[in-house]
Motif scaffolding. Structure first.
Motif, PDB file in Angstrom:
ATOM      1  N   UNK A   1      -8.728   7.349  -2.389  1.00 62.16           N
ATOM      2  CA  UNK A   1      -9.658   7.470  -3.272  1.00 62.16           C
ATOM      3  C   UNK A   1      -9.525   6.656  -4.593  1.00 62.16           C
ATOM      4  N   UNK A   2      -8.110   6.672  -4.891  1.00 62.07           N
ATOM      5  CA  UNK A   2      -7.678   5.904  -6.029  1.00 62.07           C
ATOM      6  C   UNK A   2      -7.904   4.462  -5.881  1.00 62.07           C
ATOM      7  N   UNK A   3      -7.303   3.929  -4.745  1.00 62.36           N
ATOM      8  CA  UNK A   3      -7.404   2.613  -4.492  1.00 62.36           C
ATOM      9  C   UNK A   3      -8.986   2.078  -4.351  1.00 62.36           C
ATOM     10  N   UNK A   4      -9.653   3.012  -3.725  1.00 61.77           N
ATOM     11  CA  UNK A   4     -11.248   2.411  -3.501  1.00 61.77           C
ATOM     12  C   UNK A   4     -11.655   2.807  -4.972  1.00 61.77           C
ATOM     13  N   UNK A   5     -11.497   3.678  -5.574  1.00 56.24           N
ATOM     14  CA  UNK A   5     -12.332   3.563  -6.977  1.00 56.24           C
ATOM     15  C   UNK A   5     -11.868   2.499  -7.907  1.00 56.24           C
ATOM     16  N   UNK A   6     -10.486   2.080  -7.925  1.00 56.03           N
ATOM     17  CA  UNK A   6      -9.894   1.114  -8.622  1.00 56.03           C
ATOM     18  C   UNK A   6     -10.400  -0.327  -8.159  1.00 56.03           C
ATOM     19  N   UNK A   7     -10.599  -0.502  -6.890  1.00 51.71           N
ATOM     20  CA  UNK A   7     -11.371  -1.746  -6.416  1.00 51.71           C
ATOM     21  C   UNK A   7     -12.830  -1.708  -6.852  1.00 51.71           C
ATOM     22  N   UNK A   8     -13.519  -0.550  -6.595  1.00 52.87           N
ATOM     23  CA  UNK A   8     -14.852  -0.878  -7.282  1.00 52.87           C
ATOM     24  C   UNK A   8     -15.136  -0.773  -8.684  1.00 52.87           C
ATOM     25  N   UNK A   9     -14.346  -0.460  -9.599  1.00 55.41           N
ATOM     26  CA  UNK A   9     -14.396  -0.604 -10.953  1.00 55.41           C
ATOM     27  C   UNK A   9     -13.910  -2.061 -11.277  1.00 55.41           C
ATOM     28  N   UNK A  10     -13.328  -2.760 -10.584  1.00 55.61           N
ATOM     29  CA  UNK A  10     -12.866  -4.056 -10.566  1.00 55.61           C
ATOM     30  C   UNK A  10     -13.817  -5.077  -9.761  1.00 55.61           C
ATOM     31  N   UNK A  11     -15.100  -4.568  -9.427  1.00 60.59           N
ATOM     32  CA  UNK A  11     -15.966  -5.391  -9.040  1.00 60.59           C
ATOM     33  C   UNK A  11     -16.010  -5.696  -7.352  1.00 60.59           C
ATOM     34  N   UNK A  12     -14.951  -4.826  -6.822  1.00 59.34           N
ATOM     35  CA  UNK A  12     -14.968  -5.129  -5.196  1.00 59.34           C
ATOM     36  C   UNK A  12     -16.052  -4.602  -4.510  1.00 59.34           C
ATOM     37  N   UNK A  13     -16.197  -5.225  -3.539  1.00 59.42           N
ATOM     38  CA  UNK A  13     -17.342  -4.440  -2.621  1.00 59.42           C
ATOM     39  C   UNK A  13     -17.296  -3.200  -2.120  1.00 59.42           C
ATOM     40  N   UNK A  14     -18.154  -2.372  -1.404  1.00 65.14           N
ATOM     41  CA  UNK A  14     -17.419  -0.963  -0.707  1.00 65.14           C
ATOM     42  C   UNK A  14     -16.576  -1.341   0.529  1.00 65.14           C
ATOM     43  N   UNK A  15     -16.610  -2.577   0.833  1.00 64.36           N
ATOM     44  CA  UNK A  15     -16.008  -2.931   2.162  1.00 64.36           C
ATOM     45  C   UNK A  15     -14.500  -3.154   1.757  1.00 64.36           C
ATOM     46  N   UNK A  16     -14.441  -4.003   0.742  1.00 65.41           N
ATOM     47  CA  UNK A  16     -13.052  -4.588   0.169  1.00 65.41           C
ATOM     48  C   UNK A  16     -12.457  -3.207  -0.454  1.00 65.41           C
ATOM     49  N   UNK A  17     -13.421  -2.388  -1.158  1.00 69.64           N
ATOM     50  CA  UNK A  17     -12.589  -1.240  -1.810  1.00 69.64           C
ATOM     51  C   UNK A  17     -12.153  -0.233  -0.707  1.00 69.64           C
ATOM     52  N   UNK A  18     -12.718  -0.013   0.461  1.00 66.02           N
ATOM     53  CA  UNK A  18     -12.135   0.834   1.289  1.00 66.02           C
ATOM     54  C   UNK A  18     -10.860   0.163   2.147  1.00 66.02           C
ATOM     55  N   UNK A  19     -11.025  -1.190   2.491  1.00 63.90           N
ATOM     56  CA  UNK A  19      -9.802  -1.656   3.007  1.00 63.90           C
ATOM     57  C   UNK A  19      -8.534  -1.503   1.917  1.00 63.90           C
ATOM     58  N   UNK A  20      -8.760  -1.677   0.713  1.00 67.61           N
ATOM     59  CA  UNK A  20      -7.787  -1.185  -0.200  1.00 67.61           C
ATOM     60  C   UNK A  20      -7.269   0.180  -0.198  1.00 67.61           C
ATOM     61  N   UNK A  21      -8.253   1.170  -0.004  1.00 69.52           N
ATOM     62  CA  UNK A  21      -7.865   2.504   0.211  1.00 69.52           C
ATOM     63  C   UNK A  21      -7.114   2.784   1.573  1.00 69.52           C
ATOM     64  N   UNK A  22      -7.309   2.104   2.635  1.00 67.27           N
ATOM     65  CA  UNK A  22      -6.581   2.226   3.842  1.00 67.27           C
ATOM     66  C   UNK A  22      -5.173   1.918   3.365  1.00 67.27           C
ATOM     67  N   UNK A  23      -4.999   0.510   2.660  1.00 66.34           N
ATOM     68  CA  UNK A  23      -3.879  -0.229   2.769  1.00 66.34           C
ATOM     69  C   UNK A  23      -3.000   0.804   1.946  1.00 66.34           C
ATOM     70  N   UNK A  24      -3.456   1.462   1.003  1.00 64.97           N
ATOM     71  CA  UNK A  24      -2.509   2.350   0.046  1.00 64.97           C
ATOM     72  C   UNK A  24      -2.222   3.387   0.882  1.00 64.97           C
ATOM     73  N   UNK A  25      -3.089   4.136   1.519  1.00 62.61           N
ATOM     74  CA  UNK A  25      -2.718   5.227   2.258  1.00 62.61           C
ATOM     75  C   UNK A  25      -1.893   5.190   3.180  1.00 62.61           C
TER      76      UNK A  25
END
Length: 302
Positions: free
Chosen positions: A264-288
């Motif tokens: 959730x943290x990585x997803x939200x950080x990415x979205x707040x920085x302009x990332x797409x939902x797909x990019x944000x979810x990938x960031x979430x997976x990476x951190x998790x």
């Protein structure tokens, strides 16, 4: 959205005991929204501020929590200290597959009075000034009926002023007097949510939804719904578009504590920085995927 958003996360941090295979106990601190706050602060860097909203006691453990949060760069201006109270405590026991079992001692935790004391008035008044207000189903449970009602009014005002409300469902049946009480509380706040970060198992346990289609159909008014499914593909509906982002395969899972919180943290950080939902979810997976390869909720810094 502000390019350097101010974010407030509301919830409970507890004393964490990790039960090791040799019978020893390792003490640290953790809690769902606190875990998310720490990982969000790390992910955002200088592009935003993260404040934690809770109530602690006046004991040495509470002092240590504040020092750790300050070291992580969290804002502490909305942390109340209640004389004579203590934080809650939990113990993590993990099996050979990394799956965990929690034992809790939290009935007298200070956070239960977070929004019911006179000191809560300026905290509640400050929340609507944030760009993002984040909380979870555990937050709802520990705040109690009065605290939930006051939180709901703050969420309504946050959105009225143009802020976003983000909710992680984190349903824990033992924290609620009944499933009906939980459902009523969830329905009340879900009407004021902009981004819902939902765990599929929790949606099934609370509402009985059997698949993603039922989950998405249940929240037609929420602009962005993220369905976390553990090691399976994450499913997202954002402004009418649908996305599917596979999880990363991990050979050795040590401890799944905070997997969803870190996602959730990585997803939200990415979205707040302009990332797409797909990019944000990938960031979430990476951190998790990194978090589940170490014991405990928080990866040590350095």
């Amino acid at each position: 959205m502000n390019t350097t958003p101010r974010i407030a996360l509301i919830g409970e941090c507890m004393i964490e005991l990790q039960h090791r295979a040799d019978g020893s106990l390792v003490q640290s601190f953790g809690g769902d929204t606190l875990n998310t706050a720490v990982y969000l602060r790390r992910a955002l860097g200088e592009s935003g501020s993260v404040d934690y909203v809770t109530a602690l006691g006046d004991d040495s453990f509470s002092d240590a929590m504040r020092r750790q949060w300050a070291d992580e760069g969290l804002g502490l201006g909305l942390v109340q200290r209640l004389p004579g109270r203590l934080p809650g405590l939990y113990c993590i026991q993990t099996d050979a597959k990394g799956e965990r079992k929690f034992l809790y001692w939290r009935n007298e935790a200070a956070v239960r009075d977070c929004f019911t004391t006179p000191a809560a008035e300026p905290v509640l008044a400050a929340l609507p000034s944030y760009d993002v207000v984040y909380f979870s189903g555990i937050t709802l449970a520990v705040l109690g009926e009065v605290g939930r009602a006051r939180l709901l009014q703050a969420l309504i005002e946050t959105r009225r002023r143009g802020g976003q409300v983000v909710f992680d469902n984190n349903y824990r049946p033992r924290l609620w007097p009944s499933v009906e009480a939980a459902r009523a509380a969830y329905h009340a706040v879900l009407a004021e949510v902009d981004i819902a970060l939902l765990t599929e198992d929790d949606e099934r346990g609370l509402f009985g939804y059997q698949d993603a289609e039922q989950v998405f159909a249940a929240y037609p008014a929420i602009a962005e719904v993220v369905l976390k499914r553990g090691a399976d593909t994450c499913l997202i509906r954002c402004n009418g578009e649908h996305f599917a982002v596979p999880a990363l395969k991990i050979e050795k899972v040590v401890d799944t504590t905070a997997a969803g919180d870190s996602f959730s943290a990585a997803y939200l950080a990415s979205r707040l920085q302009g990332g797409s939902p797909e990019v944000a979810a990938l960031a979430g997976h990476r951190l998790a995927s990194r978090v589940i390869q170490v014991p405990g909720a928080l990866i040590p810094l350095g």
